[in-house]
Motif scaffolding. Structure first.
Motif, short mmCIF file in Angstrom:
data_model
loop_
_atom_site.label_atom_id
_atom_site.label_comp_id
_atom_site.label_asym_id
_atom_site.label_seq_id
_atom_site.Cartn_x
_atom_site.Cartn_y
_atom_site.Cartn_z
N ARG A 41 0.67 -1.13 -0.05
CA ARG A 41 -0.04 0.10 0.04
C ARG A 41 0.93 1.45 -0.13
O ARG A 41 0.36 2.45 -0.06
CB ARG A 41 -0.89 0.03 1.27
N PHE A 42 2.19 1.18 0.04
CA PHE A 42 2.99 2.42 0.05
C PHE A 42 4.65 1.85 -0.03
O PHE A 42 4.74 0.64 -0.12
CB PHE A 42 3.05 3.32 1.46
N ARG A 43 5.46 2.93 -0.12
CA ARG A 43 6.67 2.31 -0.48
C ARG A 43 7.57 2.68 0.72
O ARG A 43 7.48 3.76 1.43
CB ARG A 43 7.40 3.30 -1.71
N LEU A 44 8.28 1.76 1.20
CA LEU A 44 9.21 1.85 2.50
C LEU A 44 10.43 1.83 2.32
O LEU A 44 10.79 0.88 1.64
CB LEU A 44 8.74 0.48 3.52
N ILE A 45 11.26 2.85 2.75
CA ILE A 45 12.71 2.99 2.54
C ILE A 45 13.43 2.88 3.86
O ILE A 45 13.23 3.84 4.87
CB ILE A 45 13.01 4.49 1.73
N PRO A 46 14.17 1.68 4.01
CA PRO A 46 14.88 1.57 5.30
C PRO A 46 15.82 2.68 5.59
O PRO A 46 16.60 3.18 4.56
CB PRO A 46 15.60 0.05 5.15
N ALA A 66 -8.92 1.00 6.01
CA ALA A 66 -8.30 -0.06 6.90
C ALA A 66 -7.06 -0.94 6.43
O ALA A 66 -6.38 -1.03 7.22
CB ALA A 66 -9.33 -0.79 6.96
N ALA A 67 -6.97 -1.06 5.08
CA ALA A 67 -5.74 -1.95 4.76
C ALA A 67 -4.74 -1.03 4.69
O ALA A 67 -3.53 -1.77 5.12
CB ALA A 67 -6.01 -2.29 3.35
N VAL A 68 -4.51 0.29 4.62
CA VAL A 68 -3.35 1.05 4.71
C VAL A 68 -2.94 1.08 6.08
O VAL A 68 -1.73 0.80 6.54
CB VAL A 68 -3.84 2.42 4.22
N ARG A 69 -3.92 1.42 7.20
CA ARG A 69 -3.78 1.23 8.57
C ARG A 69 -3.15 0.06 8.90
O ARG A 69 -2.11 -0.10 9.84
CB ARG A 69 -5.03 1.68 9.26
N ALA A 70 -3.44 -1.07 8.40
CA ALA A 70 -3.36 -2.57 9.03
C ALA A 70 -1.82 -2.50 8.49
O ALA A 70 -0.77 -3.13 9.27
CB ALA A 70 -3.92 -3.50 8.38
N GLU A 71 -1.29 -2.07 7.28
CA GLU A 71 -0.06 -2.36 6.80
C GLU A 71 0.92 -1.52 7.52
O GLU A 71 2.15 -1.82 7.65
CB GLU A 71 0.16 -2.06 5.29
N LEU A 72 0.34 -0.11 7.81
CA LEU A 72 1.27 0.71 8.53
C LEU A 72 1.52 0.17 10.03
O LEU A 72 2.83 0.28 10.59
CB LEU A 72 0.61 2.11 8.92
N ASP A 73 0.64 -0.58 10.67
CA ASP A 73 0.95 -0.98 12.11
C ASP A 73 1.93 -2.03 11.71
O ASP A 73 2.68 -2.37 12.86
CB ASP A 73 -0.51 -1.67 12.38
N ARG A 74 1.79 -2.80 10.65
CA ARG A 74 2.95 -4.14 10.79
C ARG A 74 4.13 -3.27 10.38
O ARG A 74 5.28 -3.76 11.07
CB ARG A 74 2.72 -4.88 9.42
N ALA A 75 4.42 -2.27 9.67
CA ALA A 75 5.58 -1.53 9.43
C ALA A 75 6.18 -1.13 10.80
O ALA A 75 7.16 -1.13 11.03
CB ALA A 75 5.47 -0.60 8.44
#
Length: 308
Positions: A41-46, A66-75
């Protein structure tokens, strides 16, 4: 005659015990056995090996699916602190985003911004009290789950913030130290962290509201299950059941674990940037190197659970 190899004799030398020494460190970002999965749902740069990542493609000013919030929570669980550039949120938007993770809490010891649930950290005439490694509000029975911090005004240079992964810090303790602190509890008190900056009259007004509390020295993260060092130099005063001298020595050793750069990420702010961190898994340090310039931040804290 046949020459025989001999071991050179070195002069006697030693360094003080209980320090951080050079050498390999165990750098495990996620619980053992948990596979890395891509984010859709987004791009993550370590930004670091074990902690810290920038998130691109998410507008925090708008309601999140909800799907974006869930993936942010995992991140958040996997990277411990997430950074969002150029968001420029209103207080209402900042509160709404933080509120997706739970009830918000206030801190009567801090000034507020336009909203009572938004703490305003305006560093100009008043001295800073965040330039020490600490976990927020561990003097509460239920310390904050996390916090959402936005920089409103940044100095021309300096004013960075660092975060440390306290699970990595725990992983790299000597086994003998791990054995000694297993099951131990420590006392946390708000007074040491604020007494250097506030007069006694102001602190006395909150003594009954915030009596000393005990937390485990080693906390298990309530979601990931990872063990983390849960003592800090701002609020932890002693380890229960240890003689004061031994408690002080052991706490100094545990405090310094946050100082290893391998466990850290450092973030240089621009106005409008947002950081969201897991207060259960990290400590942080606000660098005080920008005087006489101004640095203004606003923070919303999310209520947490009782550490175990």
């Amino acid at each position: 005659m046949t020459a025989t190899a001999t071991t050179p004799v070195l002069r006697e030398a030693r360094i003080p015990a209980d320090g951080l020494y050079e050498g390999p460190r165990e750098l495990r970002r996620v619980p053992e056995g948990r596979p890395d999965r891509p984010y859709e749902r987004f791009r993550l740069i370590p930004l670091g090996r074990v902690i810290g990542a920038e998130i691109h493609g998410v507008d925090l000013s708008r309601p999140l699916e909800a799907a974006v919030r869930a993936e942010l929570d995992r991140a958040l669980l996997e990277w411990k602190v997430l950074f969002f550039r150029d968001q420029h949120l209103t207080s209402r938007q900042q509160r709404a985003f933080a509120g997706l993770w739970g009830e918000l809490e206030t801190n009567p010891l801090l000034a507020t911004g336009d909203d009572p649930e938004v703490a305003r950290l305006d560093r100009t005439a008043v001295p800073t009290f965040e330039n020490v490694w600490h976990t927020d509000v561990t003097f509460r029975e239920r310390p904050a789950l996390g916090a959402v911090l936005q920089l409103r005004e940044v100095p021309p240079v300096g004013g960075d913030t660092l975060w440390a992964d306290m699970a990595a810090a725990y992983d790299n303790l000597d086994p003998e130290v791990k054995e000694r602190i297993e099951g131990a509890r420590a006392v946390h008190d708000f007074i040491p962290g604020f007494a250097r900056f506030y007069p006694p009259e102001r602190l006395a007004a909150h003594q009954e509201e915030f009596p000393p509390v005990e937390h485990p020295v080693v906390r298990r993260h309530p979601v990931t299950g990872r063990r983390t060092i849960f003592v800090n130099a701002s609020f932890t005063t002693r380890i229960v059941g240890f003689a004061q001298e031994e408690s002080d020595r052991l706490l100094r050793l545990l405090f310094q674990q946050a100082h290893a750069p391998e466990f850290q990420v450092r973030f240089s702010w621009r106005a409008g940037d947002v950081a969201f961190w897991d207060n259960r898994a990290t400590q942080h340090y606000a660098v005080n190197d920008y005087a006489p310039h101004r640095r203004v931040a606003e923070r919303v804290a999310i209520a947490g659970d009782r550490p175990h």
